[in-house]
Design an enzyme around this catalytic site. Structure first.
Site, PDB file in Angstrom:
ATOM      1  N   ARG A   1       0.840  -1.197   0.000  1.00  0.00           N
ATOM      2  CA  ARG A   1       0.000   0.000   0.000  1.00  0.00           C
ATOM      3  C   ARG A   1       0.874   1.246   0.000  1.00  0.00           C
ATOM      4  O   ARG A   1       1.797   1.373   0.795  1.00  0.00           O
ATOM      5  CB  ARG A   1      -0.911   0.016   1.238  1.00  0.00           C
ATOM      6  CG  ARG A   1      -1.662   1.327   1.498  1.00  0.00           C
ATOM      7  CD  ARG A   1      -2.857   1.469   0.574  1.00  0.00           C
ATOM      8  NE  ARG A   1      -3.476   2.771   0.657  1.00  0.00           N
ATOM      9  CZ  ARG A   1      -4.492   3.099   1.448  1.00  0.00           C
ATOM     10  NH1 ARG A   1      -5.008   2.194   2.262  1.00  0.00           N
ATOM     11  NH2 ARG A   1      -5.001   4.303   1.428  1.00  0.00           N
TER      12      ARG A   1
ATOM     13  N   ARG B   1      -6.407  -0.202  -4.662  1.00  0.00           N
ATOM     14  CA  ARG B   1      -5.579  -0.437  -3.482  1.00  0.00           C
ATOM     15  C   ARG B   1      -5.154  -1.901  -3.405  1.00  0.00           C
ATOM     16  O   ARG B   1      -5.962  -2.782  -3.665  1.00  0.00           O
ATOM     17  CB  ARG B   1      -6.355  -0.135  -2.206  1.00  0.00           C
ATOM     18  CG  ARG B   1      -6.887   1.283  -2.091  1.00  0.00           C
ATOM     19  CD  ARG B   1      -6.291   1.971  -0.913  1.00  0.00           C
ATOM     20  NE  ARG B   1      -6.610   3.327  -0.589  1.00  0.00           N
ATOM     21  CZ  ARG B   1      -7.385   4.204  -1.167  1.00  0.00           C
ATOM     22  NH1 ARG B   1      -8.059   3.891  -2.215  1.00  0.00           N
ATOM     23  NH2 ARG B   1      -7.532   5.418  -0.705  1.00  0.00           N
TER      24      ARG B   1
ATOM     25  N   ASP C   1      -6.502  -1.931   2.081  1.00  0.00           N
ATOM     26  CA  ASP C   1      -6.972  -0.787   2.855  1.00  0.00           C
ATOM     27  C   ASP C   1      -7.554  -1.328   4.151  1.00  0.00           C
ATOM     28  O   ASP C   1      -8.434  -2.193   4.120  1.00  0.00           O
ATOM     29  CB  ASP C   1      -8.041  -0.028   2.059  1.00  0.00           C
ATOM     30  CG  ASP C   1      -8.438   1.293   2.691  1.00  0.00           C
ATOM     31  OD1 ASP C   1      -7.613   1.884   3.418  1.00  0.00           O
ATOM     32  OD2 ASP C   1      -9.574   1.738   2.457  1.00  0.00           O
TER      33      ASP C   1
ATOM     34  N   ASP D   1      -9.294   0.012   7.672  1.00  0.00           N
ATOM     35  CA  ASP D   1      -9.885   1.161   8.352  1.00  0.00           C
ATOM     36  C   ASP D   1     -10.417   0.749   9.713  1.00  0.00           C
ATOM     37  O   ASP D   1     -11.217  -0.197   9.808  1.00  0.00           O
ATOM     38  CB  ASP D   1     -11.054   1.736   7.544  1.00  0.00           C
ATOM     39  CG  ASP D   1     -10.613   2.407   6.260  1.00  0.00           C
ATOM     40  OD1 ASP D   1      -9.533   3.033   6.254  1.00  0.00           O
ATOM     41  OD2 ASP D   1     -11.342   2.304   5.259  1.00  0.00           O
TER      42      ASP D   1
END
Length: 161
Positions: free
Chosen positions: A84, A94, A97, A99
């Site tokens: 990344r 991506r 990712d 989160d």
């Protein structure tokens, strides 16, 4: 003291399904953290530019003794290990990712971390996988997670077979 944490995972480059499976194993190995549940993998259309592959998404539920920013450091390292790069492009392709969606009932908003995640209540690829592993979850704002399905459709998202 431990906190219950939800992390959203997404990828659409290289082998995204395998990347998510590997990332879940790596998240489970984070110090002072225990993996409690993981959703199945889902395929979803990308936000932003349409000229990119579909995403593979999932959500995991953890229990951790780490502080929010310490956990964030681990997730950033896992993203980097999977190639990344943060080039400032929002909603682009991506390799991985990660989160932090919720960190207990905490609310944080600084230059590194916003929790609850700003898109949590609008994104089908977060709501439905999270609902799978926490059907009775009440968000810190008092909204039942289940109620979000009334205004956020699946938009073609489906379990990955």
């Amino acid at each position: 003291m431990t906190e219950t944490v939800f992390i959203g995972l997404g990828a659409n480059l290289k082998d995204p399904a395998q990347t998510l499976r590997d990332a879940i194993v790596e998240i489970a190995a984070i110090d002072e953290t225990q993996l409690l549940a993981q959703s199945q993998l889902y395929t979803s259309t990308p936000m932003g530019p349409a000229d990119q592959p579909d995403y593979i998404n999932a959500v995991v539920k953890l229990e951790t003794r780490l502080a929010p920013h310490a956990l964030f450091s681990y997730t950033c390292r896992i993203e980097q290990e999977h190639g990344r790069t943060r080039n400032g492009e929002h909603w682009g392709p991506r390799t991985l990712d990660l989160d932090i969606l919720l960190f207990g009932q905490q609310a944080l908003n600084d230059e590194q971390l916003t929790v609850p995640h700003y898109g949590l209540q609008e994104r089908e690829f977060v709501i439905y996988p999270m609902l799978e592993i926490a059907p009775d979850l009440i968000l810190p704002c008092g909204t039942p997670l289940q109620s979000l399905t009334q205004r956020v459709p699946l938009n073609g998202m489906r379990p990955l077979n």
